[in-house]
Design an enzyme around this catalytic site. Sequence first.
Site, PDB file in Angstrom:
ATOM      1  N   CYS A 177      20.984 -11.981  -6.821  1.00  0.00           N
ATOM      2  CA  CYS A 177      21.553 -10.893  -5.451  1.00  0.00           C
ATOM      3  C   CYS A 177      22.755 -10.534  -5.747  1.00  0.00           C
ATOM      4  O   CYS A 177      24.256 -10.755  -6.779  1.00  0.00           O
ATOM      5  CB  CYS A 177      21.647 -11.800  -5.209  1.00  0.00           C
ATOM      6  SG  CYS A 177      22.379 -11.415  -3.480  1.00  0.00           S
ATOM      7  N   HIS A 228      24.608  -9.683 -22.575  1.00  0.00           N
ATOM      8  CA  HIS A 228      24.638  -8.895 -21.645  1.00  0.00           C
ATOM      9  C   HIS A 228      23.757  -8.599 -20.144  1.00  0.00           C
ATOM     10  O   HIS A 228      23.118  -7.934 -20.189  1.00  0.00           O
ATOM     11  CB  HIS A 228      25.055  -7.417 -22.564  1.00  0.00           C
ATOM     12  CG  HIS A 228      25.467  -6.973 -23.088  1.00  0.00           C
ATOM     13  ND1 HIS A 228      25.276  -6.043 -24.603  1.00  0.00           N
ATOM     14  CD2 HIS A 228      26.964  -8.100 -23.484  1.00  0.00           C
ATOM     15  CE1 HIS A 228      27.248  -6.361 -25.312  1.00  0.00           C
ATOM     16  NE2 HIS A 228      27.594  -6.955 -24.888  1.00  0.00           N
TER      17      HIS A 228
HETATM   18  C1  BV8 Z   1      34.120  -5.944 -19.954  1.00  0.00           C
HETATM   19  C2  BV8 Z   1      24.146  -3.933 -20.292  1.00  0.00           C
HETATM   20  C3  BV8 Z   1      35.942  -7.279 -18.375  1.00  0.00           C
HETATM   21  C4  BV8 Z   1      23.573  -2.777 -19.030  1.00  0.00           C
HETATM   22  C5  BV8 Z   1      25.650  -3.486 -21.957  1.00  0.00           C
HETATM   23  C6  BV8 Z   1      38.311   0.493 -24.164  1.00  0.00           C
HETATM   24  C7  BV8 Z   1      38.201  -0.099 -25.456  1.00  0.00           C
HETATM   25  C8  BV8 Z   1      37.938  -1.205 -25.828  1.00  0.00           C
HETATM   26  C9  BV8 Z   1      37.183  -2.008 -24.032  1.00  0.00           C
HETATM   27  C10 BV8 Z   1      36.993  -1.449 -23.264  1.00  0.00           C
HETATM   28  C11 BV8 Z   1      38.021   0.062 -23.405  1.00  0.00           C
HETATM   29  N1  BV8 Z   1      37.571   0.069 -21.960  1.00  0.00           N
HETATM   30  C12 BV8 Z   1      36.710  -0.203 -21.413  1.00  0.00           C
HETATM   31  C13 BV8 Z   1      36.021  -1.708 -22.790  1.00  0.00           C
HETATM   32  C14 BV8 Z   1      35.821  -2.588 -22.103  1.00  0.00           C
HETATM   33  C15 BV8 Z   1      34.312  -2.759 -22.534  1.00  0.00           C
HETATM   34  C16 BV8 Z   1      33.180  -1.696 -23.712  1.00  0.00           C
HETATM   35  O1  BV8 Z   1      33.365  -2.410 -24.363  1.00  0.00           O
HETATM   36  N2  BV8 Z   1      33.608  -0.229 -23.559  1.00  0.00           N
HETATM   37  C17 BV8 Z   1      33.333  -0.085 -24.987  1.00  0.00           C
HETATM   38  C18 BV8 Z   1      32.357   1.220 -24.937  1.00  0.00           C
HETATM   39  C19 BV8 Z   1      34.679   0.618 -25.170  1.00  0.00           C
HETATM   40  N3  BV8 Z   1      33.487  -3.808 -22.571  1.00  0.00           N
HETATM   41  C20 BV8 Z   1      32.778  -3.991 -20.986  1.00  0.00           C
HETATM   42  O2  BV8 Z   1      32.795  -3.709 -20.110  1.00  0.00           O
HETATM   43  C21 BV8 Z   1      32.374  -4.909 -21.064  1.00  0.00           C
HETATM   44  N4  BV8 Z   1      33.207  -5.949 -19.726  1.00  0.00           N
HETATM   45  O3  BV8 Z   1      34.796  -6.284 -20.665  1.00  0.00           O
HETATM   46  O4  BV8 Z   1      34.176  -7.236 -18.888  1.00  0.00           O
HETATM   47  C22 BV8 Z   1      36.130  -8.791 -17.600  1.00  0.00           C
HETATM   48  C23 BV8 Z   1      36.608  -9.694 -17.787  1.00  0.00           C
HETATM   49  C24 BV8 Z   1      37.091 -10.960 -16.555  1.00  0.00           C
HETATM   50  C25 BV8 Z   1      36.196  -9.745 -15.126  1.00  0.00           C
HETATM   51  C26 BV8 Z   1      35.847  -8.818 -15.379  1.00  0.00           C
HETATM   52  C27 BV8 Z   1      35.839  -7.246 -15.893  1.00  0.00           C
HETATM   53  C28 BV8 Z   1      30.600  -5.561 -20.492  1.00  0.00           C
HETATM   54  C29 BV8 Z   1      29.915  -4.889 -21.808  1.00  0.00           C
HETATM   55  C30 BV8 Z   1      28.546  -4.852 -21.865  1.00  0.00           C
HETATM   56  C31 BV8 Z   1      28.129  -3.253 -21.420  1.00  0.00           C
HETATM   57  N5  BV8 Z   1      26.239  -3.882 -20.995  1.00  0.00           N
HETATM   58  N6  BV8 Z   1      24.308  -3.349 -21.637  1.00  0.00           N
HETATM   59  C32 BV8 Z   1      22.449  -2.184 -19.589  1.00  0.00           C
HETATM   60  O5  BV8 Z   1      22.105  -2.168 -21.283  1.00  0.00           O
HETATM   61  O6  BV8 Z   1      21.832  -1.700 -18.936  1.00  0.00           O
HETATM   62  S1  BV8 Z   1      26.060  -2.885 -23.096  1.00  0.00           S
HETATM   63  C33 BV8 Z   1      24.734  -1.557 -23.604  1.00  0.00           C
HETATM   64  O7  BV8 Z   1      25.306  -0.646 -25.100  1.00  0.00           O
HETATM   65  C34 BV8 Z   1      24.013  -2.443 -24.893  1.00  0.00           C
HETATM   66  O8  BV8 Z   1      23.548  -4.228 -24.559  1.00  0.00           O
HETATM   67  C35 BV8 Z   1      24.518  -2.499 -26.199  1.00  0.00           C
HETATM   68  O9  BV8 Z   1      23.882  -3.354 -26.990  1.00  0.00           O
HETATM   69  C36 BV8 Z   1      25.485  -1.809 -26.350  1.00  0.00           C
HETATM   70  C37 BV8 Z   1      25.782  -0.868 -27.257  1.00  0.00           C
HETATM   71  O10 BV8 Z   1      26.090  -1.889 -28.314  1.00  0.00           O
HETATM   72  P1  BV8 Z   1      24.896  -1.609 -29.832  1.00  0.00           P
HETATM   73  O11 BV8 Z   1      24.198  -3.151 -29.245  1.00  0.00           O
HETATM   74  O12 BV8 Z   1      25.687  -1.748 -30.769  1.00  0.00           O
HETATM   75  O13 BV8 Z   1      24.208  -0.087 -29.337  1.00  0.00           O
HETATM   76  P2  BV8 Z   1      24.432   1.130 -30.279  1.00  0.00           P
HETATM   77  O14 BV8 Z   1      23.628   1.698 -29.475  1.00  0.00           O
HETATM   78  O15 BV8 Z   1      26.202   1.488 -29.578  1.00  0.00           O
HETATM   79  O16 BV8 Z   1      24.312   1.129 -31.616  1.00  0.00           O
HETATM   80  C38 BV8 Z   1      23.449   0.703 -32.337  1.00  0.00           C
HETATM   81  C39 BV8 Z   1      23.651   0.727 -33.607  1.00  0.00           C
HETATM   82  O17 BV8 Z   1      22.421   0.271 -34.676  1.00  0.00           O
HETATM   83  C40 BV8 Z   1      24.354   1.898 -34.307  1.00  0.00           C
HETATM   84  O18 BV8 Z   1      25.430   1.236 -35.429  1.00  0.00           O
HETATM   85  C41 BV8 Z   1      23.098   1.972 -35.610  1.00  0.00           C
HETATM   86  O19 BV8 Z   1      23.918   2.914 -37.160  1.00  0.00           O
HETATM   87  C42 BV8 Z   1      22.019   1.314 -35.230  1.00  0.00           C
HETATM   88  N7  BV8 Z   1      20.384   1.000 -35.919  1.00  0.00           N
HETATM   89  C43 BV8 Z   1      20.205   2.321 -34.842  1.00  0.00           C
HETATM   90  N8  BV8 Z   1      18.815   2.031 -35.619  1.00  0.00           N
HETATM   91  C44 BV8 Z   1      18.757   1.119 -36.593  1.00  0.00           C
HETATM   92  C45 BV8 Z   1      20.032   0.521 -36.792  1.00  0.00           C
HETATM   93  N9  BV8 Z   1      20.390   0.101 -37.332  1.00  0.00           N
HETATM   94  C46 BV8 Z   1      19.706  -0.865 -38.099  1.00  0.00           C
HETATM   95  N10 BV8 Z   1      17.813  -0.307 -38.039  1.00  0.00           N
HETATM   96  C47 BV8 Z   1      17.649   0.401 -37.664  1.00  0.00           C
HETATM   97  N11 BV8 Z   1      16.310   1.337 -37.349  1.00  0.00           N
HETATM   98 ZN    ZN Z   2      22.486 -13.164  -1.699  1.00  0.00          ZN
END
Ligand code: BV8
Ligand code: ZN
Length: 254
Positions: free
Chosen positions: A126, A118
């Site tokens: 840019c 990501h």
């Molecule tokens: C794309 C950078 C297509 C930005 C991030 C409907 C269904 C399925 C998918 C989709 C849908 N609608 C849209 C989509 C696609 C979408 C998506 O998946 N949406 C989801 C939310 C429904 N995905 C996208 O848009 C991706 N792109 O599909 O493009 C495409 C193809 C061709 C051409 C054009 C387009 C882009 C996805 C990337 C988004 N960017 N980050 C920024 O951060 O500023 S994602 C962001 O969320 C972070 O990177 C983070 O990593 C991520 C969330 O995931 P996790 O890492 O799992 O974090 P989260 O907080 O959710 O969970 C933490 C876990 O840790 C929990 O389970 C918790 O229990 C656990 N935990 C907490 N503390 C601890 C622990 N475990 C152990 N020890 C601890 N101490």
């Molecule tokens: Zn440029």
Amino acid sequence: MIPPQLIEKIKFSQSLVILTGAGVSAESGIPTFRDLVTGVWQNFDAQKLASADGFVADPALVWSFYEWCRDKVSKIEPNPAHHAIASLVSKIPNLSVITQNVDDLHERAGNNGVIHLHGRLNHSRCFRCNEPHADLENNAAKKSPLDRDQIIDPPHCRKCGGLIRPDVIWFGEALPQNEYNLSEVLCMEADLLLIIGTSGLVYPAANLPYLAKQAGARIAQINYEVNEFESIADFNLYGKAGKLLPLLCQLAFG
Ligand code: BV8
Ligand code: ZN
């Protein structure tokens, strides 16, 4: 309690892949993305702060949000989970680390070659021509700390004059093709996939464990709570990554 079979699997793994999410950085004090946009930036919704549309609508607001995030991350340290992963490099011949996180804590714990699906908070490019923007990388820490309510304009691209944006992948943007394709290959060749701290909700990164499972890998995960991968994991360890991962490494390698 860590199952002895998992300890054996790690100890004798010939191709271990580790996939990390925001949970691996939680104990370093990095708020997960959701906490961030409900915290000090709560009066701005996530769509405005972390999306291409949001950047087009208000480049200075989005740029300032990421400058604020960079400043916060530069002040915190890798936690024992990051260090445990880095310690495995010298113990497992073929180890790959893939992360969904945009922070540089794996690198600061000594892991090089981490695959960032990501993007990276400390990199920028840019918005118009994608030319990398070097300024940020070498003086991220030297920047004066940005208070929450300071709004500053993004720099301009030296090549085309376009606006500079954070080099992170926003929702709706494609993941970097090479990194994602390599991650698929590594997961399909792995004998063990260890998933640390991810909810499994964000695609296409969340596809990787299913690919690994189909290709015959054993799946283990460390998470604080039940998540999407619970049913495909052969081993589910519930607890904090900063505690369980060092223990796992200790039991496997002494
Ligand atoms: C794309 C950078 C297509 C930005 C991030 C409907 C269904 C399925 C998918 C989709 C849908 N609608 C849209 C989509 C696609 C979408 C998506 O998946 N949406 C989801 C939310 C429904 N995905 C996208 O848009 C991706 N792109 O599909 O493009 C495409 C193809 C061709 C051409 C054009 C387009 C882009 C996805 C990337 C988004 N960017 N980050 C920024 O951060 O500023 S994602 C962001 O969320 C972070 O990177 C983070 O990593 C991520 C969330 O995931 P996790 O890492 O799992 O974090 P989260 O907080 O959710 O969970 C933490 C876990 O840790 C929990 O389970 C918790 O229990 C656990 N935990 C907490 N503390 C601890 C622990 N475990 C152990 N020890 C601890 N101490
Ligand atoms: Zn440029």
